[in-house]
Write a protein that holds these residues in place. Sequence first.
Motif, short mmCIF file in Angstrom:
data_model
loop_
_atom_site.label_atom_id
_atom_site.label_comp_id
_atom_site.label_asym_id
_atom_site.label_seq_id
_atom_site.Cartn_x
_atom_site.Cartn_y
_atom_site.Cartn_z
N PHE A 117 41.39 35.00 32.37
CA PHE A 117 42.45 34.05 32.73
C PHE A 117 43.42 33.87 31.57
N PHE A 118 42.87 33.75 30.35
CA PHE A 118 43.72 33.54 29.18
C PHE A 118 44.27 34.84 28.60
N LEU A 119 43.56 35.96 28.80
CA LEU A 119 43.91 37.17 28.06
C LEU A 119 44.53 38.28 28.90
N CYS A 120 44.60 38.14 30.23
CA CYS A 120 44.99 39.31 31.03
C CYS A 120 46.50 39.48 31.15
N GLY A 121 47.25 38.45 30.78
CA GLY A 121 48.69 38.57 30.92
C GLY A 121 49.06 38.80 32.38
N THR A 122 49.75 39.90 32.67
CA THR A 122 50.13 40.16 34.06
C THR A 122 49.17 41.14 34.74
N ASP A 123 48.19 41.68 33.97
CA ASP A 123 47.22 42.61 34.55
C ASP A 123 46.06 41.83 35.17
N THR A 124 46.24 41.37 36.39
CA THR A 124 45.26 40.51 37.03
C THR A 124 43.93 41.23 37.23
N THR A 125 42.84 40.55 36.82
CA THR A 125 41.51 41.07 37.19
C THR A 125 41.09 40.39 38.49
N LEU A 126 40.01 40.89 39.08
CA LEU A 126 39.60 40.36 40.38
C LEU A 126 39.34 38.85 40.36
N PRO A 127 38.52 38.32 39.42
CA PRO A 127 38.30 36.87 39.43
C PRO A 127 39.62 36.08 39.29
N VAL A 128 40.56 36.60 38.48
CA VAL A 128 41.83 35.89 38.32
C VAL A 128 42.60 35.91 39.64
N TYR A 129 42.53 37.04 40.33
CA TYR A 129 43.17 37.14 41.65
C TYR A 129 42.51 36.16 42.63
N ILE A 130 41.17 36.14 42.63
CA ILE A 130 40.45 35.23 43.54
C ILE A 130 40.82 33.78 43.25
N TRP A 131 40.96 33.46 41.98
CA TRP A 131 41.32 32.10 41.56
C TRP A 131 42.63 31.68 42.22
N GLY A 132 43.58 32.58 42.18
CA GLY A 132 44.87 32.31 42.82
C GLY A 132 44.71 32.07 44.31
N GLU A 133 43.88 32.88 44.95
CA GLU A 133 43.67 32.75 46.39
C GLU A 133 42.97 31.43 46.74
N LEU A 134 42.07 30.99 45.82
CA LEU A 134 41.32 29.75 46.11
C LEU A 134 42.24 28.55 46.04
N ARG A 135 43.27 28.62 45.20
CA ARG A 135 44.15 27.46 45.03
C ARG A 135 45.27 27.48 46.05
N PHE A 136 45.83 28.66 46.32
CA PHE A 136 46.92 28.74 47.29
C PHE A 136 46.55 29.79 48.32
N PRO A 137 45.65 29.40 49.25
CA PRO A 137 45.08 30.44 50.12
C PRO A 137 46.07 30.89 51.18
N TYR A 138 46.28 32.17 51.21
CA TYR A 138 46.92 32.73 52.40
C TYR A 138 46.26 34.03 52.83
N LYS A 139 45.41 34.54 51.91
CA LYS A 139 44.64 35.72 52.30
C LYS A 139 43.17 35.50 51.95
N LEU A 140 42.73 34.21 52.00
CA LEU A 140 41.39 33.87 51.55
C LEU A 140 40.28 34.66 52.26
N PRO A 141 40.36 34.83 53.58
CA PRO A 141 39.28 35.58 54.24
C PRO A 141 39.14 37.01 53.71
N ASN A 142 40.25 37.62 53.27
CA ASN A 142 40.15 38.95 52.64
C ASN A 142 39.23 38.87 51.43
N VAL A 143 39.43 37.78 50.65
CA VAL A 143 38.63 37.59 49.44
C VAL A 143 37.16 37.43 49.82
N LEU A 144 36.90 36.66 50.91
CA LEU A 144 35.52 36.46 51.33
C LEU A 144 34.89 37.79 51.76
N ALA A 145 35.69 38.61 52.44
CA ALA A 145 35.16 39.91 52.84
C ALA A 145 34.82 40.74 51.62
N LEU A 146 35.73 40.71 50.64
CA LEU A 146 35.46 41.45 49.41
C LEU A 146 34.25 40.86 48.68
#
Lengths: 359, 286, 270
Positions: free
Chosen positions: C209-238
């Motif tokens: 979260f602090f070190l990735c800059g713009t290169d999102t890792t999966l947990p950082v991506y999931i974090w975004g989805e958890l706060r502003f969900p619009y594709k949350l079920p995709n995350v659950l499937a993954l």
Amino acid sequence: MSSPPLLEIRNLTKRFKDRPAVENAGFTIARGEFFSLLGPSGCGKTTLLRLVGGFIPPDDGTIFIDGEDVTTRPPEKRLVNTVFQSYAIFPHLDVAGNIAYGLRSEGVAAAERERRVTEALHLISLSGYGRRRPHELSGGERQRVALARALVKRPKLLLLDEPLGALDKHLRESMQIELRQIQREVGISFLFVTHDQEEALAMSDRIAVMQHGRVLQVADPKTLYDAPNSRAVASFIGTMNFFHGRVIGSDGAAVVVDLPDFGRLPVPKNGGDNFAPGTMVTVAIRPEKVTLSPVPAPGSVEGRIASITYLGDRSQIKLAVGTGKIPVTAILPQEQSIQPGADALYVSMPAVSILLLRD
Amino acid sequence: MTPAVAHAARGYLLLTPAMAVLAFTMAAPLGLLLAYSFWTQHGLVVDTRLTLAAYAAILSDPGFALVFLRSLAIAAMASLAAIVLAYPVAWFIAFRARAKFLWLLLVTIPFWTSYLLRVFAWKVILGYNGVINSGLMALHLVATPVTFLLYNPVAVVLTLIHGYAPFAVLPIYVSLEKIDPSLLEAAADLGDNPAKRFFRVTLPLSMSGVIAAFVLIFIPATGDYVTPSLVGGANGLMIANLIQAQFGRADNWPLGAALAITTIAAVSLLCVLAATGARRAASRIR
Amino acid sequence: MTRARYGKVRGAAAYAILYLLFLYAPVLLLPLFSFNDSVFVAFPLSGLTGRWYSAMAADEEMRIALFNSLKVGIAASVASTLLGLTIAQVLTRGIPGRRLFAGFSNLPLFIPDIVLGISLLILMTRLAIPLSLATVILGHLALCLPFAAGVLLSRFEGFDLSLEDASRDLGENAWMTFFRVTLPLVLPGIAASLILSFVVSFDDFLIAFFLCGTDTTLPVYIWGELRFPYKLPNVLALGSTILLASTILIVCAEWLRRRGTQSQPAAVAI
């Protein structure tokens, strides 16, 4: 009526996964007796000890302590204490804490507790060791602490599971003497488990020899040595020569046995067993009872010397007799010597020293 | 060079890359963090003169103290509760379970699913349209969903207990597993009933595992960011949220650094105190 | 007595099973909702669907994040296992300052992730190193090293050094001894270390979260989805897919460890 024996076990059986570890064991131990369970490892002696201690329940049979049935009682409710093979010294307590452990459990008052711990430390010659931690103790010291911890409870019977097994030979011998002295001093019956026959013979009032979960013979050391009731007992206690033969006739108190390399020998019937002609038997004699002579004697046969092992106070000789299939072991005392260059001696087996065992 | 010196020299040489990596990724950043906590920041300019301004700011705002104490309290409660809940399971696996390996595996597996999604699952359980509310409604116990389940410190504690469960079970299991069974037999032999055996032998001998579990849970739980953010609400915010804010919206890095240093100090101190206290208490048991 | 003991075992077993339920119930909600035919992750359930799994497969942004995480995880686990090997090799052969080095390599365990994350961020900023997957990998090295070193140390400690002596005695040189004796014996430890480090890295959110800059890792991506969900079920499937995959990985890791002398699970070795 006389008082009941201190320990009586009847028909005790324990199986592990259908493999019997103890089978139909039964004997009694008298007050003040030093009683040993002797047998090779895996013979069930430790299992039998653990049954008496209450650590495992028997599948069958009964255990009486002082005439009371304790078969279903947990260990903490039996007036029996144990010296464990590993000693099981509590690593989180010092020596005094270990010895006082069982007294605290009983709720013995602090002053009395301290007195008895001091007394126990004196008994095991470790006075002043109370504050030591277990890891600072030597093997022999740990063994004594385990002993004191059990004795301080003043049990009716003390169980000892190969307590000297982890010690070196020298220390083991001095501990044997000390243990026996302590036992006489406190007057508590000891049930002592060992696989070392010399240890059992040296220390015990009576010994139960076990094999494959069965108690083969219960007797005092001299009887076990001189009159073993089976080949297994005879071979486990001391060294023994065994020969197979066939009974060919009876002659009053003796039977006549035909032995392949020795010919016909009269053998006393001990125990009054009836050996019919034709029965296959085992004839046994202790090496030290075999007599050797440089010249032929009546009933002697020639034995060719196969090997001589020098043992310090005596020498052990192996001789080949007749076809030489079964060597005869004999003992040559230090004072008797063999002519240099001699390669044969005359071997005779005195009839009174021969044991007759059913196969 | 003697062989012993040569052996040691080879050893140090081989250790160099690992120690260099740790120096660069841990020692250097922490040193810089400490330095930063004594600096000040004006807009984009960092003033490297040493001051205690950041620490003074922390002390002057009771809001910081409140969040600090709340974080430590939440983490302590979660660690203790996790230990109390996990101890019987560790005991069962060590002393009674037949298939120990299977049980340990079963305890570990949920731990390896995404931590974020596990925390999120608690939001689903405790939330307005969550599992519990749906259940209560279905049973006609409430007419409208209850809202007190989520967004409070209790929800944070509950989620942390779940999140760090393996850290409680495993160290306690290891310490229990090391106990020689003949010690328990000896205690029984000397007159202790099962309850006394537990308190006089098992518990003191497993204290190292309990302490390890406490440290392994308490430290990350105090600094947990995800759990308070997702299920804590305004009253469940913790110190990590404040630290993060200094590096985000508030943009006051020295203050964030000072908060972080204070956190490390407080957590270390509490761990040492807890460990010593637990050891003392255990050594009193005779 | 026997009956009382069985009763106690049953009580303890019942509690242990309840405890497992507590551990598993929240986790098993993820697969449940990944098959739920609604974009809202809430009750009541609205029917069975597999569409989130096909949506997951088509989600470009998520796939990039997943691959970033895989790259970071592989790099961090290989590097930390190599470094862990040097630590285990040296520290099990007796060296002055052994405890100090062991303590230093365990230190990251005692620093909360948030502190490690921000202090690394400060360092990278001061050194003007741009944030990227490389900086995440550096952070994950500190995160994974205690785990790798712990697993490998416990493996090396169970290793009887006289086996190497025996091999030399039987005529093998140092290299062949390493390949024929040392390596086969520590191989399960290496595999366990790789897997454990990979999972630790793959699951990390805060450092990335602090070190990735713009290169999102999966947990950082999931974090975004958890706060502003619009594709949350995709995350659950993954998430459900990853749950299945990591379960298989962990079972393999434990199985590898079990082939050696150690009977404790990898995580215990820390």
